[in-house]
Each structure stands twice: as structure tokens, then as C-alpha cells.
Design a protein around this motif. Structure first.
Motif, PDB file in Angstrom:
ATOM      1  N   PRO A 146      -4.089  -4.611 -19.868  1.00 14.82           N
ATOM      2  CA  PRO A 146      -4.511  -3.444 -19.320  1.00 14.82           C
ATOM      3  C   PRO A 146      -3.341  -3.121 -18.546  1.00 14.82           C
ATOM      4  CG  PRO A 146      -5.088  -5.435 -18.127  1.00 14.82           C
ATOM      5  CD  PRO A 146      -4.373  -5.869 -19.424  1.00 14.82           C
ATOM      6  N   PHE A 147      -3.760  -1.769 -17.971  1.00 18.66           N
ATOM      7  CA  PHE A 147      -2.611  -0.990 -17.166  1.00 18.66           C
ATOM      8  C   PHE A 147      -2.618  -1.432 -15.715  1.00 18.66           C
ATOM      9  CE2 PHE A 147      -2.390   2.281 -13.831  1.00 18.66           C
ATOM     10  CZ  PHE A 147      -1.032   2.594 -13.858  1.00 18.66           C
ATOM     11  N   LYS A 148      -1.347  -1.790 -15.254  1.00 22.76           N
ATOM     12  CA  LYS A 148      -1.016  -2.076 -13.873  1.00 22.76           C
ATOM     13  C   LYS A 148       0.380  -2.063 -13.455  1.00 22.76           C
ATOM     14  CE  LYS A 148      -0.163  -7.133 -13.947  1.00 22.76           C
ATOM     15  NZ  LYS A 148      -0.773  -8.685 -13.370  1.00 22.76           N
ATOM     16  N   ILE A 149       0.681  -1.800 -12.232  1.00 23.33           N
ATOM     17  CA  ILE A 149       1.968  -1.637 -12.103  1.00 23.33           C
ATOM     18  C   ILE A 149       2.201  -2.846 -10.685  1.00 23.33           C
ATOM     19  CG2 ILE A 149       3.495  -0.240 -10.994  1.00 23.33           C
ATOM     20  CD1 ILE A 149       2.043   1.786 -11.704  1.00 23.33           C
ATOM     21  N   GLU A 150       3.471  -3.512 -10.923  1.00 22.10           N
ATOM     22  CA  GLU A 150       3.726  -4.343 -10.064  1.00 22.10           C
ATOM     23  C   GLU A 150       5.047  -4.265  -9.331  1.00 22.10           C
ATOM     24  OE1 GLU A 150       4.450  -9.538  -9.793  1.00 22.10           O
ATOM     25  OE2 GLU A 150       4.350  -8.481 -11.889  1.00 22.10           O
ATOM     26  N   PHE A 151       5.242  -4.190  -8.017  1.00 26.37           N
ATOM     27  CA  PHE A 151       6.777  -3.903  -7.389  1.00 26.37           C
ATOM     28  C   PHE A 151       7.079  -5.019  -6.852  1.00 26.37           C
ATOM     29  CE2 PHE A 151       4.180  -0.038  -7.256  1.00 26.37           C
ATOM     30  CZ  PHE A 151       5.107   0.869  -7.582  1.00 26.37           C
ATOM     31  N   LEU A 152       8.437  -5.330  -6.990  1.00 29.19           N
ATOM     32  CA  LEU A 152       9.014  -6.761  -6.804  1.00 29.19           C
ATOM     33  C   LEU A 152      10.294  -6.389  -6.007  1.00 29.19           C
ATOM     34  CD1 LEU A 152       8.171  -6.914  -9.816  1.00 29.19           C
ATOM     35  CD2 LEU A 152       8.819  -9.442  -9.397  1.00 29.19           C
ATOM     36  N   VAL A 153      10.637  -7.149  -4.866  1.00 29.61           N
ATOM     37  CA  VAL A 153      11.997  -7.033  -4.314  1.00 29.61           C
ATOM     38  C   VAL A 153      12.534  -8.121  -4.386  1.00 29.61           C
ATOM     39  CG1 VAL A 153      12.774  -6.445  -1.821  1.00 29.61           C
ATOM     40  CG2 VAL A 153      10.557  -5.390  -2.432  1.00 29.61           C
ATOM     41  N   ASN A 154      13.904  -7.866  -4.672  1.00 38.63           N
ATOM     42  CA  ASN A 154      14.667  -9.128  -5.007  1.00 38.63           C
ATOM     43  C   ASN A 154      13.826 -10.172  -5.902  1.00 38.63           C
ATOM     44  OD1 ASN A 154      16.988  -7.867  -3.544  1.00 38.63           O
ATOM     45  ND2 ASN A 154      16.204  -8.664  -1.825  1.00 38.63           N
ATOM     46  N   GLY A 155      13.056  -9.708  -6.817  1.00 37.49           N
ATOM     47  CA  GLY A 155      12.356 -10.606  -7.782  1.00 37.49           C
ATOM     48  C   GLY A 155      11.108 -11.199  -7.262  1.00 37.49           C
ATOM     49  N   VAL A 156      10.727 -10.785  -5.976  1.00 44.10           N
ATOM     50  CA  VAL A 156       9.481 -11.315  -5.450  1.00 44.10           C
ATOM     51  C   VAL A 156       8.438 -10.413  -5.307  1.00 44.10           C
ATOM     52  CG1 VAL A 156       8.459 -12.302  -3.106  1.00 44.10           C
ATOM     53  CG2 VAL A 156      10.803 -12.772  -3.768  1.00 44.10           C
ATOM     54  N   SER A 157       7.362 -10.509  -6.113  1.00 43.30           N
ATOM     55  CA  SER A 157       6.246  -9.798  -6.043  1.00 43.30           C
ATOM     56  C   SER A 157       5.737  -9.559  -4.628  1.00 43.30           C
ATOM     57  CB  SER A 157       5.018 -10.363  -7.105  1.00 43.30           C
ATOM     58  OG  SER A 157       4.140  -9.337  -7.286  1.00 43.30           O
ATOM     59  N   THR A 158       5.537  -8.211  -4.408  1.00 51.12           N
ATOM     60  CA  THR A 158       5.138  -7.495  -3.350  1.00 51.12           C
ATOM     61  C   THR A 158       3.979  -6.594  -3.100  1.00 51.12           C
ATOM     62  OG1 THR A 158       7.338  -7.592  -2.604  1.00 51.12           O
ATOM     63  CG2 THR A 158       6.012  -6.294  -0.881  1.00 51.12           C
ATOM     64  N   VAL A 159       3.742  -5.538  -4.049  1.00 49.83           N
ATOM     65  CA  VAL A 159       2.846  -4.856  -3.981  1.00 49.83           C
ATOM     66  C   VAL A 159       2.331  -4.759  -5.627  1.00 49.83           C
ATOM     67  CG1 VAL A 159       1.994  -2.255  -3.623  1.00 49.83           C
ATOM     68  CG2 VAL A 159       3.491  -3.577  -2.041  1.00 49.83           C
TER      69      VAL A 159
ATOM     70  N   MET B 107      -8.774   2.853  -6.364  1.00 49.04           N
ATOM     71  CA  MET B 107      -7.821   1.792  -7.274  1.00 49.04           C
ATOM     72  C   MET B 107      -7.486   0.795  -6.083  1.00 49.04           C
ATOM     73  SD  MET B 107      -4.117   2.514  -8.842  1.00 49.04           S
ATOM     74  CE  MET B 107      -3.206   2.842  -7.168  1.00 49.04           C
ATOM     75  N   ASP B 108      -7.362  -0.507  -6.654  1.00 45.40           N
ATOM     76  CA  ASP B 108      -7.102  -1.600  -5.847  1.00 45.40           C
ATOM     77  C   ASP B 108      -5.608  -1.642  -5.626  1.00 45.40           C
ATOM     78  OD1 ASP B 108      -6.081  -4.019  -7.733  1.00 45.40           O
ATOM     79  OD2 ASP B 108      -7.572  -2.604  -8.479  1.00 45.40           O
ATOM     80  N   ILE B 109      -5.118  -1.873  -4.336  1.00 44.31           N
ATOM     81  CA  ILE B 109      -3.700  -2.168  -4.083  1.00 44.31           C
ATOM     82  C   ILE B 109      -3.583  -3.555  -3.333  1.00 44.31           C
ATOM     83  CG2 ILE B 109      -1.826  -1.414  -2.790  1.00 44.31           C
ATOM     84  CD1 ILE B 109      -3.047   1.419  -2.871  1.00 44.31           C
ATOM     85  N   THR B 110      -2.843  -4.279  -4.067  1.00 46.15           N
ATOM     86  CA  THR B 110      -2.750  -5.784  -3.481  1.00 46.15           C
ATOM     87  C   THR B 110      -1.409  -6.085  -2.629  1.00 46.15           C
ATOM     88  OG1 THR B 110      -4.093  -6.514  -5.191  1.00 46.15           O
ATOM     89  CG2 THR B 110      -2.684  -8.283  -4.140  1.00 46.15           C
ATOM     90  N   PHE B 111      -1.328  -6.366  -1.645  1.00 52.72           N
ATOM     91  CA  PHE B 111      -0.119  -6.916  -0.923  1.00 52.72           C
ATOM     92  C   PHE B 111       0.189  -8.427  -1.215  1.00 52.72           C
ATOM     93  CE2 PHE B 111      -1.557  -3.021   1.276  1.00 52.72           C
ATOM     94  CZ  PHE B 111      -0.254  -2.201   1.646  1.00 52.72           C
ATOM     95  N   SER B 112       0.916  -8.508  -2.053  1.00 51.49           N
ATOM     96  CA  SER B 112       1.135 -10.312  -2.385  1.00 51.49           C
ATOM     97  C   SER B 112       2.057 -10.969  -1.132  1.00 51.49           C
ATOM     98  CB  SER B 112       1.909 -10.049  -3.787  1.00 51.49           C
ATOM     99  OG  SER B 112       1.980 -11.661  -4.229  1.00 51.49           O
ATOM    100  N   GLY B 113       1.582 -12.075  -1.108  1.00 55.22           N
ATOM    101  CA  GLY B 113       2.236 -12.935  -0.180  1.00 55.22           C
ATOM    102  C   GLY B 113       2.205 -12.397   1.307  1.00 55.22           C
TER     103      GLY B 113
END
Length: 995
Positions: free
Chosen positions: A187-200, A283-289
Motif C-alpha cells: 500500500p501507499f505510504k511515505i516514511e521520513f528518516l533522519v540519519n537512518g532513524v524513522s521519524t515521520v 490522513m494519518d501522520i505518525t511521529f515515530s519515537g
């Protein structure tokens, strides 16, 4: 005068919200020019006047969709990205999104268009819109909110790769190549990572939902066909022997909600025609960690946003963003208030990220936080087959119309995010210097004599102030830009009298115009056709507000904006002078006989734009046009001052805002701090709360404590309701007059520091008052702390918000010392300490390692201080170091934009206190003004060294030794050493030796 409902004999009556049937009678009363007296002393908002999510069709539908997803353990998003459509060129990623739930539809709708813009400031913009829609969806918010076209990342700053097996496209980007965006296709989703760490993560929960535009008659025909073919609830099943049986499948209650209130919607006696049908999206937006999220003002709630979903959620309703005039609003409630900024920042010890949901239609946001697993000591959140062992915050964003337009900011630091965000929506306009001093207001100072006596009262009691305000009663029958001549026979003389003592005046101007053919503003507006239209797009909307029957200026019409700005010229606004400024109230807009006390959503703006698309921007457009008028009325381009109640992202470019009609209660004093901190985080740092509380009658203790807190609000104004007893700061007598005087004088002493902070936020968007976590981002003890905060990086403030308190518990962060600003007693961090907070002060501490500029001579106004010398308070840290800045300009014009200002950097290190020019090279000018040259020559009359381990023995400048006096500070604060007349000026380079 705000939305105050208490009415005086000179005020037009407003209908009781619980008795709308009286409207016709009261309209007749207004038409006859009669007046009614009514006093409102209720202490609770009338919730029935405002929608819940269940009463807002699109919110209910999207929330039901989320519930369906939550109940299905194998739920995945029906949206898929078409791999063949993927393109990345010139910093823009594009692709098609299809909804697989519609794959069996005989007439499937066109795919959605997905765009990702990789920006040169390291932010990413995500847009989803209909492709080939039957009607264009409104996409004009960006034209008002974004300050300028942004740049895209160059081809060499990102790398594209595709994993065909997983269907994932990966883009590596950022100035340091530190960010990664992964786009999943099915399914469609977008993941943003900073220095390899999932963030949004976007659409990680699969809640993306898009109500594409359709024709009502086609939908009805399809519904009829479905009913004829299958009755929509039956399936025919054939068993192994070939016999058919009928299986009845009933739609669940949640599925039924998906089909409710699509084409028309009623609330109380109001009907929203919804001519375009359903067009919401979510849409859902997740702040990971991340377990703490902040922002999305305006709500009277905590700084760290409380959960609205999940086990033990404190709130059951989502946070609502829909600018409303909420009478006597409640504290600790996610209800919508006067302003809306869909900006959310998440922070943890290891990461910081933010999103900006650029949509001005009604919006709801659910927040769900991870729960602590008591058995393992780990934080976990379980949904179906997913287990998250780190703190996580899941948010669900829902808007009624427009396009999905989202900016993602990954920092990596908070200052990076403030800079990235403000580069898009703009920074705070640098106000005139008087605007950051003390303002005195009530509804209403009734006559010119009342104004003179109040002004004299401040001088008599030696309390400084800069601005006196007039509410609606100063006008002729609520006709803005006019004066009640019997009460204010010579407004020019009145303003000039104030100006002779360095003071200004502010008058109220609202966006509703009294329908009166003899009123020149009303007549011209009709002739120019600049009013908002009814849903027919032809006739002007007629509503009810303070003047009675009124019309509302359509600020989306360029002709209307220019015409409105022209009303502030001195020849148009008779009786106005250079020292008169403006208060924009009731600009949500407030409409007394409208749905939810505002304008109907199906009214029409210029360009055939429905109001539902731009509601939350209306107040900002009004604010902008007024600021334009105040700017262009003077040949010298004097900076404007305009206060607005309604706001949206971008409002900061035009002036200040305040938190609206608060109440004179300890609870409202307590919630003022998190409200202002939140508004500042969302990019609007010039904000305040009515000191003393607008509604009700504070006792002397509450009023005094509110003054002591208000001193540390960026916008510092006392204000009171018409039915409140007079409460000018000397009326409660001693000891309260002295306590309030000392509080106000403290604000004036630190005005150089405040003005420097305003300059800094005008450059990079950093908030003026800051949550503790912004200065101590790794200290988890402060992540949810909102009962104390920082002013800049230097002052720690802990308001007293409970009665009878004489001892306060303060958290001292970091490992350095903190010095009480009154007696320089010391506290050492980190940790909680109980400190004295007697009736005459609240805990305020200067942070070790900072240098603060002050002006300590008591004056009647800030204008009277402009030639005064300066004091520098140097709070040395454990290594004997400290830094600070001062910014100075003429305090009035835009000359600073051309480099005509002073910016000095002070540093104490290695026994040397130095001052150097810190102006950016781009701001240097060939010749500074005479005014700035004069400021630069003002002397520094005192240096106060705090925190020295030993008494200073010798201080010298230019080889000449200076006298120094040292005393021991209380509580082990070390030595306080004062150097009087150090023979240096504020604008020169110098080096002063101390040992």
C-alpha cells in the motif's frame, strides 16, 4: 471589545444564544434605535452552540473510517502508487495514486496526483490532488500563506533508487545528505528518516481518504442502480448441489456513517447547502519515537497535547481548528477558539520533527499516544500485527475541502525547524518599540474626560504605560472610523495630549459594516461591490453583529483590500493622527445570527470561492489589509501596529494577537502560559493574554499575580469587560499598587532585552517565550512542562497561578547556576527546588552564561526612555564566561530594513568583557541615520558582574582602572560586583578587563 456579551445601555442588544426566536423582535428594536440592557455573568461556554465531531459530517465520516480500519486486524490502505507513473525531475517527485476500492466501479474515477517537492531548505512538501476533477478543488491557500516562491533542491543534492521487489522508491536528500524519504507503492505510504532513524510516517495506518468530487445526480443514479441490482445488502450464494441461497449482509453502523451528510447538512436551525457535495480528505501522520507533540493552536489546553483516542485518553473529541467566537471559553478543552495554525511539532530526546498541514478549511486532529508496558518497562503500542516498542504519537488529520498540502520538517534541531517553517510562512514583523511596552484597555473608556483622568492616574501613581485603548463605544453608533462627538468632541487633541507624554492610542475597527445608506463607508462598500455574497453569488450577505444589520468586507477581493486600506488615511479617518493605531476584533468572523456564531460556509467570496475553503484565513486577510492601511497613510512608512483576535499561519507578518475573551479566574491565568507558548511555537510569537481576565472581577491577589505574569508575555495588555468593575492598577490600594508598579517597571527595565528578542524572531522565527524543552532538548523532565518557561535563552519565569502561594517549586535545568533577578541569590541545576514567591514577586532567574541589557531609570513611557543609558548584567557561568546581544533602531520606521540599526555582541571570557559589531555584512550601509548615531553614543552607566567566585579586584578599560564595588549575594550566590560609569558607549567596540 471582543465578543463580550454583557451589554450596556449604549450597546445594541444581542440575542441570547439559547433563545434565537427573539431575533425578529430584537431586530425591530435595533431598527427603532432602542437600546436594551443586559448583563451576562455566566461562567461556562454554551457547548450546544458549537459542533462536536459527530455533528460535523465530514469529521464523523473520516473518524468512522478510522474506526473501521482499527477494527480490521488486516487493514491496509486501499491506495496504491502506480510504479510506471513515477518521475523525479528538478526536485519534484510525481506519481499517480489509485484507490483499489474503486477498481470494480464501472466508471472509476481518475487517479489522484501525488507530488513531493524537495525544497532547498531541507523541508519536503507533499501534495495530493484530484487529477481531471469535474470541478477544480480550491488550491489558493498557498497564495496567501507562503511568502515567496521557494527553491528546489538541486539535482546533486538527492539520490533516487527503486527496489522493484518491495515497490519502494527511496530518495536521499538534504544539505548534508542526512534525510531519507521512502515511498511505498502497495500500500501507499511515505516514511521520513533522519540519519537512518524513522521519524515521520504518512499513511502508515492506512487512513488516507479522499472524497473526490462527483455529481449528485450521477451518484443518485448509481445508488438506484445498485438498489435495483442487488438491494445493496444481499448476495446470492450457490452451494455444492447447485442450489442458490440468499445471504443478507447488513452494513455496519460505521459503514452507514460513511454515507451521511454528503450533500446537505443541518445544525440546529441552520442548513449548509454544500453545492459541491462531499470533498473532505484525511490522513494519518505518525511521529515515530516521539511521545510529545505540540502546536495546533488555538486551544485552552496543555503544551504537550493530550490524547483524544486510545485507552484512557483525557479527551474524547478531536482538536478542532475552526476560527470561532467562543463566549467564555473553557480551560482544558480541545474546542476550537479564535485562531487556527495547523502546525505540529514533535520532540523526543533523540529527534525533533514538525508538519504544517496547509489548509484553511475546518480541520479536526485526533491524537493517540503509545502506552507504557508496565510489565516490561518498555513503551509499546499494539495494533493488529504491529508492535511499536518505542514511544510513538499517531495523529489523524481531517479537513473539509481543498487539497492535501503538507510540509514536513525534519530539523534536525528545533531552531532548524523554526527557520525552515518561517522561511515559508514569514517571520514576525518587527513592531514599533512602544508596542512591546504596557497597554491599558477596557470596554470602554467612555469619554474624552475619562481618557484624560485615566492617563493622569498613571502619572499620579508613577506607573509607566504606553498605549490607551478605546473599544466600540467611542464610535458613532458602532460605525467604524467615526467618533461619538458628544463623548469625544476633539479626538485629535486627545491623541496629541497622550503623544506629548510619549503615549499612543488604539481604536477598534471590526470587519462588519453597519448597513446604513447615510454612513459613507457602508455606501461606498455597496457601490464598489466589496461585500461577501450569499450562496447565490449575487446579493450581499446580511448578518447581525454589534451595529445590528451588517455586511462583511470580502478581503479576498484585491479591490476591497485596497479600498479598506485607504480608509485609514488621515483625510478619510477624520480625527485620526500618527499616534493612533488599530485593533481588529470579531474577525473569525463573528456573526451573531450565523451557524456557530460565524458566517455560513456556503457564502461566496471573490473568484467564486466558497467561504468553507478560506474560513480560517479570513481574520488574517483582514489583519493584512489593516496593516497595509496604517503603513501607507504616512509618507515615511511608519511601522503599523494592529492587534487581531483571529489568526492563521502568516498572521505574524502583520502584527500581534491575543488569546481572546478569557476569564478572571486562577484557572485561566494558569492556562495562559501553555496557550502563549503553543502559539509561539506555531510561528506567532507576538501574543498575549488579557491581564486580569476579560470576564469577571478578579480580587486584588489574582490581579496582582496576573500583572506579575503578564510582564513576561510578549504582548502585555490589561483588559476588562464592560460589566467588570474598574480595575486600573492603583484602584485596589496598597500594598497592591506598589506590587503592580514594581511588576510593570520590571517590564520597562528589560525593554532592551525584549526588543532584541523581537529582532531575532523577525530574522529566524525563533519563539520569544519558549518552552523549557527548546532550551534543554535532552532533559526529559521538561518535555511536558508548561507552568514555567524561558524568555529568550536567558530568563526563567515561573508564574504563580494559585491563590495564597508564597513558596513555589521551580525546576532548574542544566548544570549551571540561576540568579534571582532581584537579589541575585543563586540556585543550582538540575532539579526541583522550592523557592520564595512572596506577594511582591514571582520566581524569575537569569541563566548563568548570559548578558542582559537593561534601562533602569523609571520613566512614564518607553518614549521617555529612548535617551537613557544602559546597564549590562553579566551572569558568569562556572568557567567565567557569558554572552549576550542588544539590538537598537529608531523604533518607528522601516529604516532598519536597509541596515540602519545597531546590533552588538557582548562576550565575557578569560577576564575580558568585549563588545563588537554583529550586523550582517549584507546590512551595512554607507551612512546610518542621525537617530541611530545618537543611540550609539549613549553610555553604558553600569556593569553588574554576577556569579564571580571571588570579588573582582581590578577592572580597567583602555588602560584606565575603574572603581568596583562587590557584595556577597544571598544564598551562596557568589559576589555581585558593580562598575559604575565604565566610560564606554553602547555602540562602540571595547574591551574591558576584569580580574
Amino acid at each position: 471589545m471582543d465578543s463580550a456579551r454583557g451589554l450596556t445601555p449604549s450597546s445594541p442588544a444581542r440575542p441570547s444564544r439559547s433563545n434565537r426566536s427573539s431575533r425578529t423582535i430584537l431586530r425591530s428594536v435595533l431598527a427603532l434605535g432602542l437600546v436594551l440592557a443586559c448583563a451576562s455573568t455566566a461562567s461556562a461556554v454554551k457547548r450546544e452552540d458549537f459542533k462536536t465531531c459527530a455533528q460535523s459530517g465530514f469529521c464523523a465520516r473520516n473518524r468512522a473510517y478510522a474506526d473501521i480500519a482499527k477494527e480490521a486486524p488486516d487493514w491496509v490502505s486501499p491506495f496504491q502508487l502506480t510504479p510506471a507513473s513515477v518521475r523525479l525531475r528538478n526536485g519534484i517527485f510525481t506519481a499517480d495514486l489509485i484507490n483499489t476500492h474503486e477498481s470494480t466501479n464501472p466508471s472509476p474515477r481518475p487517479p489522484l496526483a501525488l507530488e513531493l517537492h524537495l525544497l532547498d531548505n531541507d523541508a519536503v512538501r507533499v501534495r495530493i490532488n484530484e487529477r481531471d476533477a469535474i470541478l477544480p478543488r480550491y488550491d489558493g491557500v498557498q497564495e496567501t500563506v507562503l511568502v515567496k516562491p521557494y527553491g528546489f533542491a538541486s539535482d546533486v543534492t538527492y539520490e533516487l533508487s527503486t527496489d522493484t521487489a518491495s515497490g519502494t522508491t527511496t530518495i536521499q536528500y538534504g544539505s548534508q545528505n542526512q534525510n531519507t524519504v521512502k515511498i511505498g507503492s502497495a500500500p501507499f505510504k511515505i516514511e521520513f528518516l533522519v540519519n537512518g532513524v524513522s521519524t515521520v510516517l504518512l499513511n502508515d495506518e492506512g487512513l488516507l481518504r479522499f472524497e473526490t468530487l462527483r455529481r449528485k445526480e450521477e451518484e443518485q443514479k448509481q445508488s438506484d442502480d445498485d438498489s435495483d441490482d442487488s438491494d445493496d445488502s444481499k448476495l446470492v450464494d450457490q452451494d455444492s448441489e447447485g442450489e442458490s441461497s440468499e445471504i443478507v449482509i447488513e452494513k455496519s453502523e460505521l459503514e452507514k456513517k460513511l454515507e451521511e451528510n454528503l450533500w446537505e447538512e443541518r445544525f440546529k436551525e441552520f442548513t449548509d447547502s454544500k453545492p459541491r457535495g462531499p470533498e473532505s480528505f484525511g490522513m494519518d501522520i505518525t511521529f515515530s519515537g516521539i511521545n510529545h507533540v505540540y502546536g495546533i493552536p488555538e486551544h485552552a489546553t496543555s503544551l504537550s497535547l493530550k490524547a483524544t483516542r486510545g485507552p484512557d485518553a483525557p479527551y474524547s473529541e478531536p482538536y478542532r481548528l475552526y476560527n470561532l467566537d467562543v463566549f467564555e471559553y473553557e480551560a482544558n478543552n480541545p474546542m476550537a477558539l479564535y485562531g487556527s495554525v495547523p502546525f505540529m511539532l514533535g520532540h523526543s530526546k533523540n529527534s525533533t520533527a514538525a508538519v504544517f498541514w496547509m489548509n484553511a478549511a475546518e480541520t479536526w486532529i485526533d491524537v493517540e499516544k503509545s502506552a507504557e508496558d508496565k510489565s516490561s518497562g518498555l513503551l509499546s503500542w499494539i495494533k493488529g500485527k504491529k508492535t511499536l516498542s518505542t514511544p510513538t504519537t499517531k495523529t489523524h488529520w481531517i479537513s473539509e475541502s481543498g487539497v492535501l498540502d503538507l510540509f514536513v520538517f525534519l530539523g534536525p534541531t528545533q531552531r532548524d525547524i523554526f527557520r525552515q517553517y518561517s522561511s515559508l510562512v514569514g517571520t514576525t514583523v518587527l513592531p514599533q518599540s512602544f508596542a512591546i511596552a504596557y497597554h491599558q484597555c477596557r470596554w470602554n473608556y467612555n469619554t474624552q474626560q475619562d481618557v484624560a483622568e485615566t492617563d493622569a492616574g498613571f502619572d499620579e501613581h508613577d506607573i509607566p504605560y504606553d498605549v490607551l485603548w478605546l473599544d466600540i463605544e467611542h464610535t458613532n453608533g458602532k460605525r467604524y472610523f467615526t467618533w461619538d462627538e458628544p463623548k469625544f468632541p476633539n479626538p485629535t487633541d486627545m491623541q496629541q495630549s497622550l503623544a506629548s507624554r510619549g503615549r499612543k492610542m488604539v481604536t477598534i475597527v471590526d470587519p462588519h459594516i453597519k448597513m446604513d445608506s447615510s454612513f459613507y463607508v457602508s455606501k461606498e462598500g455597496g457601490e464598489l461591490d466589496v461585500y461577501i455574497k450569499n450562496k447565490d453569488g449575487k446579493s450581499s450577505f446580511d448578518g447581525w453583529c454589534w451595529p445590528g444589520n451588517s455586511q462583511w468586507i470580502d478581503f479576498y477581493n484585491p479591490k476591497a483590500r485596497d479600498w479598506w486600506a485607504s480608509q485609514f488615511s488621515y483625510d478619510r479617518y477624520q480625527g485620526s493622527t500618527k499616534s493612533l493605531f488599530t485593533w481588529n476584533d470579531m474577525n473569525e468572523p463573528s456573526v451573531f445570527n450565523g451557524p456557530e456564531i460565524t458566517i455560513p460556509k456556503d457564502t461566496i467570496h471573490y473568484g467564486d470561492v466558497e467561504h468553507r475553503n478560506v474560513h480560517n484565513l479570513y481574520g488574517t486577510m483582514f489583519h493584512s489589509a489593516t496593516a497595509q492601511g496604517l503603513t501607507q497613510r504616512n509618507e515615511t512608512q511608519q511601522r503599523p501596529f494592529v492587534l487581531s483576535r483571529a489568526f492563521y499561519a502568516g498572521t505574524q507578518r502583520y502584527g500581534a494577537i491575543w488569546t481572546g475573551d478569557n476569564m478572571a479566574t486562577w484557572e485561566h491565568l494558569e492556562y495562559a502560559s501553555p496557550m502563549l507558548l503553543t502559539i509561539g511555537l506555531a510561528g506567532i510569537p507576538f501574543s498575549g493574554a488579557d491581564v486580569g481576565g476579560f470576564f469577571g472581577n478578579p480580587d486584588a491577589e489574582l490581579l496582582t499575580r496576573w500583572y506579575q505574569a503578564g510582564v513576561y508575555y510578549p504582548f502585555f495588555r490589561a483588559h476588562a469587560h464592560v460589566d467588570s468593575k474598574r480595575r486600573e492598577p492603583w484602584l485596589f490600594g496598597e500594598p497592591y499598587t506598589t506590587q503592580i508598579r514594581e511588576a510593570v517597571r520590571t517590564r520597562y527595565a528589560y525593554l532592551p532585552f525584549w526588543y532584541t528578542l523581537f529582532y531575532e524572531t523577525s530574522v529566524d522565527g525563533t519563539p520569544i517565550i519558549r518552552p523549557m524543552f527548546t532550551e534543554f532538548p535532552e532533559d526529559e523532565a521538561v518535555f511536558a512542562m508548561d507552568d514555567q518557561y524561558m524568555v529568550g535563552n536567558a530568563l526563567l519565569v515561573k508564574p504563580v497561578s494559585k491563590p495564597g502561594v508564597t513558596r513555589s517549586t521551580v525546576y532548574f535545568a542544566g548544570s549551571e547556576k540561576w540568579f534571582d533577578i532581584k537579589d541575585y541569590s543563586v540556585e543550582q541545576g538540575p532539579g526541583f527546588k522550592e523557592v520564595a514567591s512572596p506577594a511582591d514577586k514571582i520566581p524569575v532567574y537569569q541563566r548563568a552564561g548570559t548578558i542582559l541589557p537593561k534601562r533602569e531609570r523609571p520613566r512614564r513611557s518607553s518614549k521617555a526612555m529612548e535617551n537613557d543609558p544602559f546597564t549590562l548584567v553579566i551572569a558568569l557561568d562556572s568557567e567565567g564566561k557569558a554572552t549576550g546581544r542588544i539590538y537598537l533602531d529608531d523604533g518607528e520606521t522601516f529604516s532598519y530594513e536597509h541596515g540602519d540599526f545597531i546590533l552588538r555582541e557582548f562576550e565575557a571570557t578569560g577576564g575580558v568583557l568585549s563588545s563588537r559589531d554583529a550586523r550582517p555584512a549584507s546590512k551595512e550601509v554607507a551612512k546610518v541615520s542621525d537617530f541611530v548615531q545618537r543611540i550609539a553614543a549613549l553610555r553604558i552607566e553600569r556593569l553588574v558582574f554576577v556569579g564571580s567566585k571571588v570579588a573582582l579586584k581590578k577592572v580597567s578599560v583602555g588602560g584606565q582602572e575603574l572603581p568596583v564595588e562587590c557584595v556577597l549575594a544571598p544564598n551562596g550566590g557568589g559576589h555581585v560586583c558593580t562598575v559604575k560609569e565604565p566610560r564606554v558607549t553602547i555602540g562602540e567596540d571595547f574591551e574591558l578587563l576584569f580580574e
